[in-house]
Structures are given as C-alpha cells and as structure tokens.
Design a protein around this motif. Structure first.
Motif, PDB file in Angstrom:
ATOM      1  N   SER A 102     -33.171-108.112  -3.331  1.00 28.49           N
ATOM      2  CA  SER A 102     -32.556-109.206  -3.034  1.00 28.49           C
ATOM      3  C   SER A 102     -33.836-110.330  -2.734  1.00 28.49           C
ATOM      4  O   SER A 102     -33.731-111.312  -3.356  1.00 28.49           O
ATOM      5  CB  SER A 102     -31.991-109.247  -1.405  1.00 28.49           C
ATOM      6  OG  SER A 102     -30.849-108.489  -1.540  1.00 28.49           O
ATOM      7  N   ASP A 148     -28.698-111.142   3.811  1.00 32.15           N
ATOM      8  CA  ASP A 148     -28.330-112.115   2.921  1.00 32.15           C
ATOM      9  C   ASP A 148     -28.989-113.478   3.123  1.00 32.15           C
ATOM     10  O   ASP A 148     -28.577-114.591   2.328  1.00 32.15           O
ATOM     11  CB  ASP A 148     -27.263-112.362   2.356  1.00 32.15           C
ATOM     12  CG  ASP A 148     -26.133-112.423   3.716  1.00 32.15           C
ATOM     13  OD1 ASP A 148     -26.579-112.231   4.689  1.00 32.15           O
ATOM     14  OD2 ASP A 148     -25.132-112.567   3.567  1.00 32.15           O
ATOM     15  N   CYS A 149     -29.793-113.673   3.999  1.00 34.14           N
ATOM     16  CA  CYS A 149     -30.142-114.934   4.674  1.00 34.14           C
ATOM     17  C   CYS A 149     -31.560-115.210   4.310  1.00 34.14           C
ATOM     18  O   CYS A 149     -32.610-114.452   5.142  1.00 34.14           O
ATOM     19  CB  CYS A 149     -29.969-115.304   6.063  1.00 34.14           C
ATOM     20  SG  CYS A 149     -28.042-115.452   6.542  1.00 34.14           S
ATOM     21  N   CYS A 244     -27.388-114.454 -12.835  1.00 37.64           N
ATOM     22  CA  CYS A 244     -26.544-114.553 -11.354  1.00 37.64           C
ATOM     23  C   CYS A 244     -25.833-115.677 -11.519  1.00 37.64           C
ATOM     24  O   CYS A 244     -26.103-116.596 -12.202  1.00 37.64           O
ATOM     25  CB  CYS A 244     -27.778-114.318 -10.229  1.00 37.64           C
ATOM     26  SG  CYS A 244     -28.855-115.910 -10.433  1.00 37.64           S
ATOM     27  N   SER A 247     -24.989-121.772  -7.256  1.00 32.33           N
ATOM     28  CA  SER A 247     -24.305-122.918  -6.609  1.00 32.33           C
ATOM     29  C   SER A 247     -25.195-123.448  -5.397  1.00 32.33           C
ATOM     30  O   SER A 247     -26.073-122.731  -4.844  1.00 32.33           O
ATOM     31  CB  SER A 247     -22.832-122.705  -6.292  1.00 32.33           C
ATOM     32  OG  SER A 247     -22.727-121.857  -4.905  1.00 32.33           O
ATOM     33  N   ALA A 249     -25.036-125.718  -1.903  1.00 33.47           N
ATOM     34  CA  ALA A 249     -23.986-126.143  -0.736  1.00 33.47           C
ATOM     35  C   ALA A 249     -24.793-127.072   0.093  1.00 33.47           C
ATOM     36  O   ALA A 249     -25.436-126.530   1.117  1.00 33.47           O
ATOM     37  CB  ALA A 249     -23.587-124.743  -0.112  1.00 33.47           C
ATOM     38  N   ILE A 256     -28.470-125.435   1.159  1.00 34.74           N
ATOM     39  CA  ILE A 256     -28.311-124.132   0.687  1.00 34.74           C
ATOM     40  C   ILE A 256     -28.234-123.724  -0.440  1.00 34.74           C
ATOM     41  O   ILE A 256     -27.190-124.098  -1.168  1.00 34.74           O
ATOM     42  CB  ILE A 256     -27.048-123.306   1.820  1.00 34.74           C
ATOM     43  CG1 ILE A 256     -27.186-123.908   3.228  1.00 34.74           C
ATOM     44  CG2 ILE A 256     -27.053-122.060   1.844  1.00 34.74           C
ATOM     45  CD1 ILE A 256     -28.552-123.230   3.974  1.00 34.74           C
ATOM     46  N   LYS A 258     -26.757-120.927  -3.104  1.00 35.22           N
ATOM     47  CA  LYS A 258     -25.949-119.813  -3.048  1.00 35.22           C
ATOM     48  C   LYS A 258     -26.278-118.951  -4.462  1.00 35.22           C
ATOM     49  O   LYS A 258     -26.049-119.462  -5.352  1.00 35.22           O
ATOM     50  CB  LYS A 258     -24.442-119.984  -2.915  1.00 35.22           C
ATOM     51  CG  LYS A 258     -24.052-120.575  -1.529  1.00 35.22           C
ATOM     52  CD  LYS A 258     -24.088-119.531  -0.352  1.00 35.22           C
ATOM     53  CE  LYS A 258     -23.406-120.209   0.577  1.00 35.22           C
ATOM     54  NZ  LYS A 258     -23.418-119.174   2.017  1.00 35.22           N
ATOM     55  N   LEU A 260     -25.299-115.269  -6.468  1.00 33.69           N
ATOM     56  CA  LEU A 260     -24.628-113.782  -6.624  1.00 33.69           C
ATOM     57  C   LEU A 260     -25.332-113.052  -7.954  1.00 33.69           C
ATOM     58  O   LEU A 260     -24.961-113.405  -8.979  1.00 33.69           O
ATOM     59  CB  LEU A 260     -22.994-114.206  -6.557  1.00 33.69           C
ATOM     60  CG  LEU A 260     -22.288-112.998  -6.804  1.00 33.69           C
ATOM     61  CD1 LEU A 260     -22.254-112.202  -5.657  1.00 33.69           C
ATOM     62  CD2 LEU A 260     -20.841-113.297  -7.117  1.00 33.69           C
ATOM     63  N   SER A 271     -23.942-111.606  -2.012  1.00 36.02           N
ATOM     64  CA  SER A 271     -24.078-113.000  -2.003  1.00 36.02           C
ATOM     65  C   SER A 271     -25.380-113.459  -1.189  1.00 36.02           C
ATOM     66  O   SER A 271     -25.370-113.349  -0.070  1.00 36.02           O
ATOM     67  CB  SER A 271     -22.888-113.769  -1.617  1.00 36.02           C
ATOM     68  OG  SER A 271     -23.144-115.160  -1.649  1.00 36.02           O
ATOM     69  N   SER A 273     -28.034-116.407   0.493  1.00 40.95           N
ATOM     70  CA  SER A 273     -27.959-117.751   0.879  1.00 40.95           C
ATOM     71  C   SER A 273     -29.624-118.000   1.167  1.00 40.95           C
ATOM     72  O   SER A 273     -30.142-117.572   1.855  1.00 40.95           O
ATOM     73  CB  SER A 273     -27.102-118.010   2.397  1.00 40.95           C
ATOM     74  OG  SER A 273     -25.833-117.614   2.091  1.00 40.95           O
ATOM     75  N   ARG A 275     -32.071-120.791   2.172  1.00 41.52           N
ATOM     76  CA  ARG A 275     -32.138-122.220   2.676  1.00 41.52           C
ATOM     77  C   ARG A 275     -33.709-122.866   2.296  1.00 41.52           C
ATOM     78  O   ARG A 275     -34.597-122.131   2.483  1.00 41.52           O
ATOM     79  CB  ARG A 275     -32.276-122.233   4.232  1.00 41.52           C
ATOM     80  CG  ARG A 275     -32.129-123.474   5.132  1.00 41.52           C
ATOM     81  CD  ARG A 275     -31.814-123.599   6.416  1.00 41.52           C
ATOM     82  NE  ARG A 275     -32.822-122.636   7.252  1.00 41.52           N
ATOM     83  CZ  ARG A 275     -33.548-123.126   8.185  1.00 41.52           C
ATOM     84  NH1 ARG A 275     -33.112-124.199   8.646  1.00 41.52           N
ATOM     85  NH2 ARG A 275     -34.252-122.366   8.745  1.00 41.52           N
TER      86      ARG A 275
END
Length: 477
Positions: A102, A148-149, A244, A247, A249, A256, A258, A260, A271, A273, A275
């Motif tokens: 990741s 995932d953060c 991947c 997107s 947000a 953020i 995003k 995938l 997924s 996220s 920041r």
C-alpha cells in the motif's frame, strides 16, 4: 485433564488396597491348618491397617505425583491481558506485507502528481517543492485498524522575491487559550525593483492585512492547493489508469486522494485514502500547516479569517520515535499501548451522544495521546516497557491521562518545553516560545467527565473488547 488424572490416581490406590487385603486373606487361609479353626482377628487387623494407609495417602497426595497439578483459575489481571492481546492480534495488528504494498502504491502516485506540479511552476505564485513527508500513525506504526489511511505533508514554497517571518510568540496575551501555539506568518518583500510586480501579484492573491503588515492567508493557500492538485491529477489520470483508479474528495479543509490499485496481488485491492496536507517549510525542520476550520472560527475579530497556522515538528517526532526504538527492549510495548488506548477511545464513544462523542475524540485525539505517551516514557526507566509489563504500562497511561485531565493540563512536548532531550536538537526559537497547553480552552466539567468515562472504559476494557472482537472500529487514526 488434571481432574481426571486425580480421580484415576485415587481409584488406583483403592484397588491396590483391596487387592492387598484379598491377598493377605488368601495367604492367611492357606497358612491355617485344616484341623484348626481360622481366626478372623489377624485378617481384620491387616485390612484396617491397609484402609488406614489408603486414607493417609489420599489426604497427603490427592493427585498422582507423576501427573501435572490441576491448573488454577486465571486471575482477573491475567484474563484481562488475554482478552486485550487477542483483540490486538485480531483487530489492531496490521500485516507488514499488505502495508508495504500500500505504501509503495501511494508513494508512486503522489510522486508523479508532485512532479507534474513542479514542472508547472510560475514566478508569482506558490509552487510545489517536489517532495513529500510521510507523517501520521500509519508511518509511525501505531495505526489502529485503518491500514488504508495515509497522511502526507506536501511542502510548498513562495516566490524567491518574498520571505516568510512566522511569529511563534503567540501566547495568552495575544490569543485565546484555545489557540495557544498558533502562528501568524508575515510576508516580507525583498527590496529589489525588478521583483516589485511579482510581489504585488502574490500579496494581492495570498495575503491578508495584519496591522500595518501583510500575513499569508492559510485559507487562500488551501484554495490554491486544492485547485493545483486537481489540475495535476487530470494530467496523470490517463497515465495511471492501468495501475489504479484515482479520484479526489475535498472535505472542508482537507484534500483526500482516493486510490484503488489494480495490482495482481489480491491483498493489495484495498481502497486507499491519502490525505494531502500543504505545508510551509520555515527552516530548522519546522513546518506550518493551515489550522482546521473548527479552530479558525475562534480567531480574534482583529484577525482576518484563515490567518492562523499550526506548527508541525514531524521530523523531530520521528527522530524521537527512532531513538525509542533503539533504547527500549526489542519487544517493547509502548506503541502497542498507544494502539490499544486509541482502540478503547473509539470503542468507548459508541455509547455517547453525538456532541460528547465529538468532544471525547477531540480531547483524546491521536496527537494528544502520542504526546501523553512521550511524557510518560521520559518519566520512568525504558526497560519497564518490556511486553511482559503490558498491563502495568497501560494502567500507568490511563492514570497519567486521568491526572492530566484533572489538572486540565497536557503540555506540548516541544513548544515551550526546555526539558526536551538534547539529542533531538530542537531549535531555540521553539524551546523559548510560551508553553502550550493542549487541553486549554476546554471546560473543567467536560475534562472531569472525560476523565470519569476514560477510567470507566478502562475498567471494562476486557468486556468491551470481547464483545467487539469481530466488529470493525471507526476510522479515527
């Protein structure tokens, strides 16, 4: 089982006594002459003797000496540790394999994003420096269940014609207690005629009036950063669509990203996220980050909206964590304690109403919890953080928090702290600012209530975690 072994042992001695008694009876019968009348007295005496021996053996050795003794029921302390360890292994511990993949995906995409932004640099506006800093619980290895953060600090720079002058001496005399530690970043133009137009354009776009001078507006910088990342994302989206899906947000004052991943590894189909946090580097590994909107609303009327900045010392924090990794035992539990405490915070607020839940999470936020752990680590011997003493250290952390909440005081680990270890080489201007209380601005009754609920949650920790062992925690890293 130990109970069955004890019963078999006692049955063996009973049968042995009966067989011995029968053998003596038979021997006495054979030894008796046919013409003589057998006397029952010797047989009776011998039987009573064997029964007496059996009773003594039973009272002194109820269990066979060659079998393990029955296991006693575990104490409440041991039972609580078993539950917490089980919860940690099943819910909090993150797979290094998945986390590594990741991180690699995040680094690759963000590197390409910032590379595009650096190429589009203009002379009279802000620009990406081209690199990023990995910060937050995921990179510091005390995340809870949210692999995932990711938090990335994106350094930005002002035109060469300008110079930033942050004012660190913002204490109770100039700002409310709830805004202690905030910084106003003044902009000082360089005296060169050919840069006059660049200076004027930048000041009109990104600065607000602060007295007779100009200060960099965090709100304007955030607005520019959001639009800049969006333009760069449109450039690389087509290049990365095979690897991947990307997107954007925007959430209030946060951006953020995003992701995938479309990798061959099944474990990496998560997924992510990310920041992205714009930051100003003002020297000595000090970064300024825009204050959250919830704190910007508390500014003084004399200040324009979105003027304040927060000080980030992420490099010094990382250096301290690396030092702890060397100084503490190999199986140290200090990060494990922090993870369990954050899990208790997230589980404990499920029964609260919405208003108190927000206050609870604000007071016991990840940064405050990490700060409390730093203070506690320096109070005692680091050898005491061996994993064998996990429950003792957790209890120490809870009691330390209770003491801080009752005193309404949790001091910043770096700002205004002249007792910071020398090896961290904290800049002098950071040590000499007014001390910053992270619990300033909160009502005393609220802090007392948080203290009561925290102790109550800790006393029921094993029950709460046992009930929630197969449920997911909210994402509050």
């Amino acid at each position: 089982m130990p109970g069955h072994s004890g019963r078999r042992c006692r049955l063996f001695w009973l049968l042995a006594s009966c067989l011995c008694a029968a053998f003596l009876c038979l021997r006495s019968e054979l030894a008796t002459q046919p013409e003589e009348e057998p006397s029952p007295l010797p047989v009776l005496q011998l039987s009573l003797a064997f029964l007496l021996c059996y009773s003594l053996i039973k009272s002194w050795c109820p269990v066979c000496p060659h079998q393990p003794c029955p296991v006693r029921a575990p104490s409440a302390h041991v039972a609580r540790k078993v539950v917490l360890e089980s919860y940690y292994e099943q819910q909090l511990r993150i797979s290094p394999h998945v986390l590594g993949h990741s991180r690699a995906h995040v680094s690759q995409i963000v590197t390409e994003l910032l590379k595009v932004g650096k190429c589009e640099q203009e002379g009279s506006t802000l620009a990406f420096r081209g690199d990023f800093l990995q910060i937050g619980s995921t990179y510091e290895q005390h995340q809870t269940n949210s692999l995932d953060c990711f938090d990335l600090l994106v350094p930005i720079k002002v035109p060469q014609a300008l110079q930033l002058e942050p004012t660190f001496h913002m204490g109770p005399q100039s700002l409310p207690s709830s805004l202690e530690g905030s910084v106003i970043c003044r902009v000082k133009p360089c005296i060169k005629p050919e840069w006059a137009r660049c200076q004027r354009e930048f000041i009109e776009s990104f600065c607000v009036r602060f007295g007779k001078q100009r200060a960099l507006s965090s709100a304007q910088v955030l607005r520019w950063f959001h639009s800049k990342v969006l333009r760069c994302l449109n450039v690389i989206r087509f290049q990365c669509e095979q690897r991947c899906s990307i997107s954007l947000a925007p959430l209030k004052d946060q951006l953020i990203l995003k992701l995938l991943p479309r990798a061959d590894y099944v474990c990496c189909h998560i997924s992510l996220s990310v920041r992205l946090i714009p930051a100003l580097h003002v020297g000595d590994s000090i970064f300024l980050v825009a204050q959250p909107s919830c704190r910007s609303e508390l500014q003084l009327p004399a200040l324009s909206p979105g003027t304040l900045w927060a000080v980030y010392l992420c490099k010094h924090e990382r250096k301290f964590l690396n030092w702890l990794k060397v100084q503490t035992p190999n199986n140290s539990c200090h990060l494990k304690c922090l993870q369990i405490m954050k899990a208790l915070r997230d589980l404990g607020c499920r029964e609260f109403d919405q208003q108190f839940s927000v206050q609870w999470n604000t007071i016991l936020c990840s940064y405050n919890m990490k700060t409390a752990l730093f203070h506690l680590l320096l109070k005692g011997p680091l050898d005491a953080w061996d994993d064998r003493f996990l429950m003792d250290r957790l209890e120490d952390l809870v009691l330390f928090w209770r003491e801080r909440l009752q005193k309404q005081e949790l001091m910043h680990f770096f700002l205004g702290n002249r007792n910071v270890p020398d090896f961290l080489t904290v800049p002098r201007k950071i040590k000499e600012v007014l001390p910053v209380n992270l619990l300033a601005g909160f009502d005393a009754a609220l802090l007392d209530l948080v203290s009561f609920q925290l102790l109550k949650t800790w006393n029921c920790a094993h029950l709460i975690m046992k009930l929630n062992n197969h449920k997911h925690l909210p994402r509050n890293c």
